[in-house]
Design a protein around this motif. Structure first.
Motif, mmCIF file in Angstrom:
data_model
loop_
_atom_site.group_PDB
_atom_site.id
_atom_site.type_symbol
_atom_site.label_atom_id
_atom_site.label_comp_id
_atom_site.label_asym_id
_atom_site.label_seq_id
_atom_site.Cartn_x
_atom_site.Cartn_y
_atom_site.Cartn_z
ATOM 1 N N LYS A 30 0.799 -1.219 0.000
ATOM 2 C CA LYS A 30 0.000 0.000 0.000
ATOM 3 C C LYS A 30 0.836 1.274 0.000
ATOM 4 O O LYS A 30 0.387 2.323 -0.473
ATOM 5 C CB LYS A 30 -0.944 -0.013 1.199
ATOM 6 C CG LYS A 30 -1.999 -1.116 1.136
ATOM 7 C CD LYS A 30 -2.920 -1.086 2.347
ATOM 8 C CE LYS A 30 -3.983 -2.161 2.266
ATOM 9 N NZ LYS A 30 -4.896 -2.137 3.447
ATOM 10 N N SER A 31 2.053 1.207 0.529
ATOM 11 C CA SER A 31 2.892 2.402 0.616
ATOM 12 C C SER A 31 3.578 2.739 -0.704
ATOM 13 O O SER A 31 4.136 3.838 -0.848
ATOM 14 C CB SER A 31 3.958 2.217 1.700
ATOM 15 O OG SER A 31 4.869 1.181 1.338
ATOM 16 N N ARG A 32 3.539 1.826 -1.646
ATOM 17 C CA ARG A 32 4.146 2.058 -2.954
ATOM 18 C C ARG A 32 3.040 2.402 -3.943
ATOM 19 O O ARG A 32 2.218 1.553 -4.275
ATOM 20 C CB ARG A 32 4.951 0.824 -3.390
ATOM 21 C CG ARG A 32 6.201 0.608 -2.548
ATOM 22 C CD ARG A 32 6.834 -0.754 -2.789
ATOM 23 N NE ARG A 32 8.162 -0.863 -2.172
ATOM 24 C CZ ARG A 32 8.372 -1.157 -0.899
ATOM 25 N NH1 ARG A 32 7.347 -1.384 -0.079
ATOM 26 N NH2 ARG A 32 9.607 -1.226 -0.417
ATOM 27 N N LYS A 33 3.033 3.625 -4.405
ATOM 28 C CA LYS A 33 1.926 4.154 -5.200
ATOM 29 C C LYS A 33 1.573 3.285 -6.398
ATOM 30 O O LYS A 33 0.400 2.945 -6.613
ATOM 31 C CB LYS A 33 2.267 5.566 -5.669
ATOM 32 C CG LYS A 33 1.196 6.199 -6.558
ATOM 33 C CD LYS A 33 1.640 7.581 -7.036
ATOM 34 C CE LYS A 33 0.618 8.177 -7.991
ATOM 35 N NZ LYS A 33 1.060 9.510 -8.496
ATOM 36 N N ASN A 34 2.558 2.925 -7.180
ATOM 37 C CA ASN A 34 2.287 2.166 -8.408
ATOM 38 C C ASN A 34 1.911 0.721 -8.106
ATOM 39 O O ASN A 34 1.038 0.147 -8.770
ATOM 40 C CB ASN A 34 3.510 2.221 -9.329
ATOM 41 C CG ASN A 34 3.835 3.636 -9.755
ATOM 42 O OD1 ASN A 34 2.948 4.421 -10.068
ATOM 43 N ND2 ASN A 34 5.123 3.971 -9.761
ATOM 44 N N VAL A 35 2.572 0.129 -7.119
ATOM 45 C CA VAL A 35 2.226 -1.234 -6.717
ATOM 46 C C VAL A 35 0.801 -1.273 -6.165
ATOM 47 O O VAL A 35 0.020 -2.186 -6.479
ATOM 48 C CB VAL A 35 3.232 -1.760 -5.656
ATOM 49 C CG1 VAL A 35 2.731 -3.071 -5.039
ATOM 50 C CG2 VAL A 35 4.604 -1.957 -6.275
ATOM 51 N N ASN A 36 0.437 -0.290 -5.367
ATOM 52 C CA ASN A 36 -0.897 -0.232 -4.786
ATOM 53 C C ASN A 36 -1.971 -0.083 -5.867
ATOM 54 O O ASN A 36 -3.026 -0.712 -5.810
ATOM 55 C CB ASN A 36 -0.985 0.922 -3.793
ATOM 56 C CG ASN A 36 -2.277 0.902 -2.988
ATOM 57 O OD1 ASN A 36 -2.670 -0.140 -2.456
ATOM 58 N ND2 ASN A 36 -2.939 2.046 -2.910
ATOM 59 N N ARG A 37 -1.693 0.761 -6.854
ATOM 60 C CA ARG A 37 -2.632 0.940 -7.976
ATOM 61 C C ARG A 37 -2.791 -0.364 -8.737
ATOM 62 O O ARG A 37 -3.904 -0.789 -9.052
ATOM 63 C CB ARG A 37 -2.098 2.053 -8.884
ATOM 64 C CG ARG A 37 -2.999 2.426 -10.070
ATOM 65 C CD ARG A 37 -2.684 1.642 -11.336
ATOM 66 N NE ARG A 37 -1.267 1.697 -11.670
ATOM 67 C CZ ARG A 37 -0.682 0.811 -12.480
ATOM 68 N NH1 ARG A 37 -1.384 -0.211 -12.989
ATOM 69 N NH2 ARG A 37 0.617 0.904 -12.749
ATOM 70 N N TRP A 38 -1.661 -1.011 -9.031
ATOM 71 C CA TRP A 38 -1.675 -2.296 -9.741
ATOM 72 C C TRP A 38 -2.433 -3.356 -8.954
ATOM 73 O O TRP A 38 -3.273 -4.078 -9.513
ATOM 74 C CB TRP A 38 -0.225 -2.710 -9.969
ATOM 75 C CG TRP A 38 0.030 -4.118 -10.395
ATOM 76 C CD1 TRP A 38 -0.196 -4.654 -11.628
ATOM 77 C CD2 TRP A 38 0.620 -5.168 -9.604
ATOM 78 N NE1 TRP A 38 0.220 -5.970 -11.660
ATOM 79 C CE2 TRP A 38 0.725 -6.306 -10.428
ATOM 80 C CE3 TRP A 38 1.091 -5.235 -8.297
ATOM 81 C CZ2 TRP A 38 1.264 -7.510 -9.970
ATOM 82 C CZ3 TRP A 38 1.626 -6.429 -7.838
ATOM 83 C CH2 TRP A 38 1.704 -7.549 -8.668
ATOM 84 N N TRP A 39 -2.172 -3.453 -7.652
ATOM 85 C CA TRP A 39 -2.869 -4.439 -6.832
ATOM 86 C C TRP A 39 -4.375 -4.189 -6.841
ATOM 87 O O TRP A 39 -5.170 -5.127 -6.938
ATOM 88 C CB TRP A 39 -2.342 -4.429 -5.402
ATOM 89 C CG TRP A 39 -3.218 -5.221 -4.461
ATOM 90 C CD1 TRP A 39 -3.948 -4.752 -3.412
ATOM 91 C CD2 TRP A 39 -3.478 -6.624 -4.531
ATOM 92 N NE1 TRP A 39 -4.645 -5.764 -2.824
ATOM 93 C CE2 TRP A 39 -4.389 -6.935 -3.486
ATOM 94 C CE3 TRP A 39 -3.051 -7.642 -5.368
ATOM 95 C CZ2 TRP A 39 -4.858 -8.224 -3.259
ATOM 96 C CZ3 TRP A 39 -3.519 -8.938 -5.143
ATOM 97 C CH2 TRP A 39 -4.413 -9.207 -4.097
ATOM 98 N N GLY A 40 -4.780 -2.941 -6.761
ATOM 99 C CA GLY A 40 -6.204 -2.627 -6.802
ATOM 100 C C GLY A 40 -6.845 -3.089 -8.095
ATOM 101 O O GLY A 40 -7.978 -3.601 -8.093
ATOM 102 N N GLU A 41 -6.133 -2.939 -9.190
ATOM 103 C CA GLU A 41 -6.684 -3.344 -10.486
ATOM 104 C C GLU A 41 -6.759 -4.857 -10.636
ATOM 105 O O GLU A 41 -7.783 -5.399 -11.060
ATOM 106 C CB GLU A 41 -5.849 -2.750 -11.620
ATOM 107 C CG GLU A 41 -6.005 -1.239 -11.771
ATOM 108 C CD GLU A 41 -5.461 -0.739 -13.091
ATOM 109 O OE1 GLU A 41 -5.573 -1.464 -14.105
ATOM 110 O OE2 GLU A 41 -4.918 0.381 -13.120
ATOM 111 N N ILE A 42 -5.695 -5.555 -10.294
ATOM 112 C CA ILE A 42 -5.707 -6.999 -10.537
ATOM 113 C C ILE A 42 -6.595 -7.725 -9.529
ATOM 114 O O ILE A 42 -7.250 -8.718 -9.867
ATOM 115 C CB ILE A 42 -4.285 -7.595 -10.577
ATOM 116 C CG1 ILE A 42 -3.602 -7.538 -9.210
ATOM 117 C CG2 ILE A 42 -3.446 -6.895 -11.632
ATOM 118 C CD1 ILE A 42 -2.240 -8.256 -9.180
#
Length: 224
Positions: A191-203
């Motif tokens: 969650k603290s990594r902006k791009n990883v968090n966005r990606w996780w939300g999508e997948i």
């Protein structure tokens, strides 16, 4: 009746990987639960289809396979034009990129994340003592892997390119446990990594994965 059979509990990260792939490809299947607490995965009949006594085991008519990533590749190739037809790429370069990130998942992401899933999610349920040294060490290792992902996902919507693929799908099982079934610090790695968090939300928001999560909440009955 579906000719494809998947053996194993849906709570298993490896089993859930295969289920997500089958749903993405719109392939009918029968899920046959294996009660590992009773040692069903070590029974002579099960060892005939999974010689290492692990889950999942997979049958497609007269074909038997094991190892979840190999099963996913088989399903995606056999049903290339069915369901999500870009799941394993549509040309040589796409496939190579997907394979590259599948290897990254298997070799770099899975070792620390699987260790954390066991220590933080499964050990308490099994009433086993947690190894805090192992936990600390693997959080550090996973953080370094996610730093690489953060950079990659700042340049690409998904790991292998602009479209969701097996490379992303393969990360779903472990990440689901780490984000929702561990502690705030571990979830914060994502969650603290902006791009990883966005990606996780999508997948994690894909219909296929939501169906798998629902299956995990209502495991199938044991085989008759």
């Amino acid at each position: 009746m579906a000719t494809v059979k998947v053996y194993g509990p849906p709570m298993s990260t490896a089993v859930s990987r295969v289920l997500a792939c089958l749903i993405e490809k719109d392939v009918d299947f029968q899920l046959i639960n294996v009660d590992m607490s009773k040692g069903q995965h070590k029974s002579p009949d099960f060892l005939k289809i999974q010689p290492f006594g692990q889950v999942p085991a997979f049958q497609d008519e007269n074909i038997t396979l094991f190892e979840s990533r190999a099963i996913c590749r088989y399903v995606a190739e056999k049903h290339a034009r069915r369901g999500n037809n870009g799941l394993f790429g549509n040309n040589l370069l796409e496939k190579a990129s997907i394979e590259q990130w599948l290897e990254a998942e298997s070799q770099s992401f899975n070792p620390p994340s699987a260790s954390l899933v066991f220590q933080l999610a499964f050990a308490p349920r099994m009433k086993l003592k947690q190894d805090h040294g192992v936990i600390t060490q693997n959080k550090e290792k996973l953080g370094k892997v996610l730093d690489v992902y953060e950079s990659r996902l700042g340049k690409s919507r998904y790991l292998a390119g602009p479209e969701f693929s097996l490379a992303d799908l393969s990360h779903l099982p472990n990440t689901q446990y780490l984000v929702f079934n561990t502690d705030a610090e571990t979830a914060g790695l994502f969650k603290s990594r902006k791009n990883v968090n966005r990606w996780w939300g999508e997948i994690s928001g894909r219909k296929s994965w939501k169906k798998v999560v629902e299956m995990q909440k209502t495991p199938p009955p044991p085989p008759a």
